[in-house]
Design a protein around this motif. Structure first.
Motif, short mmCIF file in Angstrom:
data_model
loop_
_atom_site.label_atom_id
_atom_site.label_comp_id
_atom_site.label_asym_id
_atom_site.label_seq_id
_atom_site.Cartn_x
_atom_site.Cartn_y
_atom_site.Cartn_z
N ALA A 11 28.98 31.48 39.87
CA ALA A 11 29.33 30.00 38.82
C ALA A 11 30.57 30.12 38.73
N LEU A 12 31.46 31.56 38.99
CA LEU A 12 33.00 31.24 38.66
C LEU A 12 33.64 29.90 39.84
N GLY A 13 33.46 30.77 40.94
CA GLY A 13 33.34 30.20 42.41
C GLY A 13 33.03 27.97 42.00
N ILE A 14 32.08 28.25 41.52
CA ILE A 14 31.83 26.65 40.94
C ILE A 14 33.13 25.93 40.41
N PHE A 15 32.42 27.17 39.24
CA PHE A 15 34.41 26.85 38.16
C PHE A 15 35.16 26.26 38.45
N ALA A 16 36.06 27.46 39.67
CA ALA A 16 37.27 26.96 39.97
C ALA A 16 37.07 25.63 41.02
N LEU A 17 36.20 25.17 41.67
CA LEU A 17 36.58 24.37 42.45
C LEU A 17 35.90 23.06 41.92
N SER A 18 35.76 22.59 40.39
CA SER A 18 35.51 22.10 40.19
C SER A 18 36.50 21.21 39.02
N ALA A 19 36.65 22.33 38.66
CA ALA A 19 38.48 21.92 38.54
C ALA A 19 39.62 21.72 39.64
N SER A 20 39.87 22.03 40.89
CA SER A 20 40.93 21.88 41.85
C SER A 20 41.37 19.99 41.96
N GLY A 21 40.26 19.28 41.48
CA GLY A 21 40.55 18.12 41.47
C GLY A 21 41.48 17.34 40.23
N VAL A 22 41.69 18.70 39.43
CA VAL A 22 42.33 18.39 38.04
C VAL A 22 43.30 18.69 38.00
N PHE A 23 43.69 19.56 38.41
CA PHE A 23 45.18 21.24 38.34
C PHE A 23 45.44 21.57 39.63
N ALA A 24 46.48 22.36 39.86
CA ALA A 24 46.70 22.31 41.39
C ALA A 24 46.35 23.78 41.85
N LEU A 25 45.74 23.54 43.24
CA LEU A 25 45.26 24.63 43.44
C LEU A 25 46.00 24.87 45.02
N ALA A 53 43.27 41.63 57.03
CA ALA A 53 43.48 40.28 57.16
C ALA A 53 43.07 39.13 55.85
N SER A 54 43.72 38.71 54.81
CA SER A 54 43.51 38.87 53.55
C SER A 54 44.14 37.65 53.32
N PHE A 55 43.07 36.77 52.27
CA PHE A 55 43.21 35.70 52.14
C PHE A 55 43.01 34.92 50.98
N TRP A 56 43.99 34.33 50.26
CA TRP A 56 43.25 34.18 48.75
C TRP A 56 44.10 32.75 47.93
N VAL A 57 43.45 32.17 47.06
CA VAL A 57 43.22 31.23 46.28
C VAL A 57 43.52 31.54 45.21
N ARG A 58 44.03 30.36 44.06
CA ARG A 58 44.78 30.09 42.78
C ARG A 58 44.49 29.20 42.16
N GLN A 59 43.47 29.13 41.77
CA GLN A 59 43.20 27.34 40.49
C GLN A 59 43.77 27.20 39.57
N SER A 60 44.48 26.66 39.08
CA SER A 60 44.60 27.42 37.75
C SER A 60 44.44 25.66 36.61
N LEU A 61 43.82 25.40 35.86
CA LEU A 61 42.76 25.42 34.37
C LEU A 61 43.43 24.91 33.75
N ASN A 62 45.16 24.84 33.85
CA ASN A 62 45.99 23.50 32.20
C ASN A 62 47.05 23.30 32.70
N LYS A 63 47.42 22.53 32.20
CA LYS A 63 49.19 22.25 32.96
C LYS A 63 49.71 22.90 33.05
N THR A 64 49.73 24.11 32.47
CA THR A 64 51.34 24.96 32.08
C THR A 64 50.78 25.91 32.98
N GLY A 65 49.59 26.44 33.85
CA GLY A 65 49.16 27.28 34.81
C GLY A 65 48.61 28.52 34.44
#
Length: 427
Positions: A11-25, A53-65
């Motif tokens: 659920a958290l992953g889907i929530f983050a991906l759903s916002a990727s089109g709005v704020f910076a990924l 070996a590691s991989f990270w992703v950060r999804q902003s959820l508002n304009k200020t980050g």
């Protein structure tokens, strides 16, 4: 529990991906190598090879980050040739999976963190690790406060080391009844050791709770901190450890700073008598006006067995020395000097030297390690380390360091020499 956790993470992953089109990924990765040459008990150099070996992703959820979701997945490989048998470990993990929400008000900043993230106690030496939980904090002008709750049972035991008592675990009765009323046999109540052949081996089940309050700039720039942190085992025989700490830190002059903390340890194993102990840590830091040089005087004391006063028992495995055996902050005292400097922007030199004293009292560390009571730690030891890190370009770093530990009584069962070569590539 596993199904619930999978659904929550999904659920958290889907929530983050759903916002990727709005704020910076943002995303990236890291490849890391550590090659360690070290002595074993026979003073022969052996190899310990580590890669990750590691991989990270950060999804902003508002304009200020200020509101964001961040996650990291990591694969660790280790092949250790230093023991009697070669040990190979493969571990797959997520050491960071966190949703952060912030709200500014006229009173101050409220913040909520939920998921898997790092947390530590006031000393940084009793509880210092990741766990799955919630952190609610408030930062105001005159007061800062936080509440923390977490669970360790879903962590990978290959990467998170929780201390248990080997001596006490082997002395319990033939059967035990846990807090849920379930009876377990002796075979169930074993001293926990992770399965080295498992990619993901679930850690011991503990519930963690903490409350902390700070008073910044209380007087002359000084900050007063207070914290109570409790760890409660919820399987097999009970094991409760509580840490109540007070700390003070701040400037002495414009370039000299200090911090000191003292922690009262309270532990109870399997409903038996409660023991009290102490961990005190003090540091004096001096920032020199050239080459970003930092000098630090360090001192620490973890109590041993002194009559009714017990030996300090931490929760997270944190090595107190660079010796051959893993010496924890229990019945030990240290004092020393460390430094770091950057002669140029891309080079960092560091080093440290410590005297190590046995403060175990009636407690024999060697006996707990299965070496016999005649193998207690020497009254004084000496250790040093020196390292170099070179940031070749922004994405490439190489480094090397050397460390040695010497027993002061002339024996060599703890003596160790290690030389490490490191390299990291980020992308």
């Amino acid at each position: 529990m596993k199904k619930f956790t999978k659904k929550m993470f999904a659920a958290l992953g889907i929530f983050a991906l759903s916002a990727s089109g709005v704020f910076a990924l943002d995303f990236g990765g890291l490849l890391d190598n550590s090659t360690v040459f070290k002595t074993n008990a026979e003073q022969n150099f052996k190899l310990d090879q580590k890669n990750s070996a590691s991989f990270w992703v950060r999804q902003s959820l508002n304009k200020t980050g200020s509101n964001y979701f961040i996650a990291e997945a990591i694969y660790n490989f280790e092949k250790d040739f230093s023991g009697e048998e070669t040990v190979t470990t493969n571990a797959l993990d997520s050491d960071l999976f966190k949703l952060v929400l912030n709200k500014n008000t006229s009173a101050g900043l409220f913040s909520l963190s939920a998921g898997r993230f790092f947390y530590c106690d006031l000393s940084g030496l009793a509880y210092s690790q990741t766990a799955d939980g919630l952190l609610l904090s408030f930062n105001g002008n005159r007061i800062e406060a936080s509440l923390y709750g977490a669970y360790t049972g879903l962590l990978n035991a290959q990467n998170v080391k929780i201390l248990t008592s080997k001596v006490q675990a082997k002395d319990h009765p033939a059967s035990e009844t846990d807090i849920f009323g379930q009876t377990h046999t002796v075979e169930d109540n074993y001293f926990f050791e992770p399965d080295k052949d498992a990619l993901y081996d679930l850690a011991e089940k503990y519930v963690i709770g903490s409350a902390m309050v700070s008073f910044p700039n209380l007087f002359a720039g000084q900050t007063l901190n207070a914290q109570v942190l409790g760890t409660f085992r919820v399987e097999h025989e009970g094991y409760t450890r509580v840490y109540a700490g007070l700390g003070l830190n701040g400037p002495i002059t414009g370039t000299i700073f200090y911090n000191i903390s003292s922690t009262l340890g309270i532990d109870n194993y399997n409903g038996e008598s409660t023991h009290f102990s102490n961990l005190t840590v003090a540091n004096l830091i001096y920032y020199l006006p050239f080459a970003s040089t930092r000098l630090q005087l360090n001192g620490s004391f973890a109590s041993g067995e002194y009559g009714d006063f017990g030996s300090f028992k931490g929760f997270t495995e944190i090595n107190a020395t660079c010796s051959l055996m893993d010496v924890q902050y229990e019945g030990i005292a240290k004092c020393g000097l460390s430094f770091s400097m950057k002669p140029v922007r891309t080079l960092t030199f560091s080093g440290a030297a410590d005297l190590v004293f046995d403060a175990s009292g009636d407690y024999y560390r060697g006996e707990a390690a299965g070496l016999g009571s005649d193998k207690e730690m020497s009254s004084v030891g000496f250790q040093y380390s020196a390292g170099l890190a070179w940031q070749i370009v922004s994405d490439v770093m190489v480094g090397a360091d050397v460390s040695q530990y010497f027993d002061g009584d002339g024996s060599d069962y703890l003596d160790k020499t290690a030389f490490t070569i490191k390299a990291a590539l980020s992308f």
